[in-house]
Enzyme design. Structure first.
Site, short mmCIF file in Angstrom:
data_model
loop_
_atom_site.label_atom_id
_atom_site.label_comp_id
_atom_site.label_asym_id
_atom_site.label_seq_id
_atom_site.Cartn_x
_atom_site.Cartn_y
_atom_site.Cartn_z
N GLY A 210 38.58 -9.12 5.64
CA GLY A 210 39.81 -9.67 6.27
C GLY A 210 39.66 -9.35 7.72
O GLY A 210 38.43 -9.04 8.20
N ASN A 211 40.62 -9.56 8.36
CA ASN A 211 40.76 -9.22 9.97
C ASN A 211 42.29 -8.82 10.27
O ASN A 211 43.17 -8.65 9.46
CB ASN A 211 40.43 -10.12 10.97
CG ASN A 211 41.05 -11.67 10.65
OD1 ASN A 211 42.40 -11.72 10.94
ND2 ASN A 211 40.73 -12.54 10.21
N ARG A 212 42.24 -8.31 11.44
CA ARG A 212 43.61 -7.61 11.92
C ARG A 212 44.59 -8.60 12.35
O ARG A 212 45.78 -8.33 13.02
CB ARG A 212 43.48 -6.81 13.21
CG ARG A 212 42.40 -5.66 12.54
CD ARG A 212 42.63 -4.53 13.72
NE ARG A 212 41.10 -3.71 13.51
CZ ARG A 212 41.11 -2.58 12.86
NH1 ARG A 212 42.26 -2.31 11.95
NH2 ARG A 212 40.28 -1.87 12.78
N ALA A 276 43.18 -16.59 12.23
CA ALA A 276 41.98 -16.13 12.41
C ALA A 276 41.28 -16.25 11.01
O ALA A 276 41.41 -15.38 10.24
CB ALA A 276 42.41 -14.55 12.76
#
Ligand code: C5P
Length: 402
Positions: A210-212, A276
């Site tokens: 995943g990402n932030r 994102a």
């Protein structure tokens, strides 16, 4: 209800009617508006910063070059973060300075930088009001899109009768409400799709890539579009945020689920791709939790995810009239944004620098460059909610090329 939670700036000019503006502040507050007050230098001869601060609940604003707020363009931020500016009393001099685009004090600098609706309540001696110069300035302001309430006729401070008396505070409040109502439907009748948040790409039932991304910017855009009268669908990856009011929310996890939800939401007039999206996923998701064996750690092969923005921008059928991309970059921000604009086929890109020291990822502020085929426009650093409102105004004005 129109004024509830609206950010209103009251600019008080230097005229005897300034005392009525204290009542105006009180009434705006009573209707739920957040009120910041700017006093021109001349206004301080009629009302005190102390009474203004006490009534508005905020420090009275007096100077353009205020050492505390100006290093990060305080006046520009002030202008960008308001929903409405009310100039009361609008004196002959203040109107003249507005009409000629002066920016030599805080009041006029904020007025010049503002993109929100502006309401003036003129107040002056009847002879000054009728003077051709004042009439010229007044009508120039009307041509510029400024709205007015009053002036009324009646007894004046001087032993005179005539037109020039400032509208009463309840009239000004009613005019402010009407103005907000008429300008708040910028996207009425439009269908808007927004993607937001990260995507999670499962590795096994408990782990993911995943990402932030927090989703804050996309949620703010969905909220602002709905507030502007649009019919909004928000396709959101996993976030900790509550569903925005009056928005249809479709929660998904992976990029492929996000693409499916986006395609299902079409046709729309405008699509804003703020999510994102994870660029890769593992080629084969394990259906059980992968165990440590004490031997060599697992090796994953990654495969590329579909590009949702590019897919939608290149659709032959059902392509939204306006397709907007975001480009979060840590270096060569504009160069990469221009490349993306071409490659992904969107109409424009909102580019921002997300290097960790800028605190944008997960933070509340954003600094945007609008990249179109024609060129680049920079927006100053502002709250994500303000970016959203700005984008809505930009979309409402955006001319679709044939
Ligand atoms: O990740 P990237 O910088 O290429 O993202 C640019 C734009 O493309 C963003 O608007 C993002 O939402 C969109 N995007 C997408 N699907 C992807 C990757 C990015 O819609 N797989």
């Amino acid at each position: 209800m129109t004024l509830t939670n609206r950010a209103v700036i009251v600019i008080i000019g230097g005229g005897i009617a300034a005392y009525k503006s204290l009542d105006l502040i009180r009434r705006l507050k009573k209707r739920g508006a957040g009120v910041r007050v700017i006093l021109t230098e001349a206004a301080t001869a009629f009302v005190t910063p102390l009474s203004v601060s006490a009534l508005s609940g905020n420090r009275a604003l007096l100077r353009l070059l205020d050492a505390e707020s100006e290093p990060d363009s305080g006046h520009i931020r002030l202008a960008y973060s308001s929903d409405l500016i009310v100039v009361a009393p609008a004196t002959a001099d203040l109107m003249a300075r507005m009409a000629t685009g002066r920016a030599d004090d805080l009041a006029t600098a904020v007025l010049l930088a503002a993109t929100c609706p502006i309401l003036i309540a003129p107040a002056m001696n009847p002879a000054m009001w009728q003077h051709p110069a004042t009439q010229r300035n007044f009508w120039r302001l009307m041509d510029d899109g400024v709205e007015a309430v009053g002036p009324n006729s009646g007894a004046m401070a001087e032993p005179e009768q005539g037109v020039g008396r400032m509208a009463e505070p309840p009239e000004i409040v009613a005019a402010a409400e009407n103005l907000l109502k008429s300008r708040s439907a910028l996207l009425a009748g439009k269908k808007v799709l927004v993607t937001a948040g990260p995507t999670y790409e499962a590795i096994d039932p408990v782990r993911f890539l995943g990402n932030r991304s927090s989703g804050k910017q996309g949620y703010a855009i969905a909220r602002a579009a709905a507030a502007a009268g649009a019919d909004v669908t928000l396709v959101s990856g996993p976030t900790a945020l509550a569903d925005p009011r009056d928005v249809r929310v479709d929660r998904v996890e992976s990029a492929r689920e996000m693409l499916a939800a986006v395609l299902a939401a079409l046709p729309v007039d405008i699509a804003v791709f703020c999510a994102a999206v994870a660029d890769w996923r593992v080629d084969v998701e394990s259906d059980h939790k992968i165990k440590k064996t004490g031997e060599s750690p697992p090796v994953f092969t990654l495969v590329e995810n579909p590009d949702i923005l590019s897919t939608v921008a290149h659709l032959e059928e059902n392509r939204p009239k306006i397709v907007v991309g975001f480009a979060a970059e840590t270096d060569y921000v504009l160069k990469h944004a221009r490349e993306k604009l071409l490659k992904k086929g969107c109409d424009f890109i909102l580019a921002n620098d997300v290097s960790p020291e800028r605190g944008i990822m997960g933070g509340d502020n954003n600094s945007i460059h609008v990249v179109t085929a024609e060129g680049v426009t920079d927006w100053p650093l502002m709250a994500k909610d303000d970016v959203a409102r700005h984008l809505v105004a930009y979309l409402a004005e955006y001319r679709v090329k044939d």
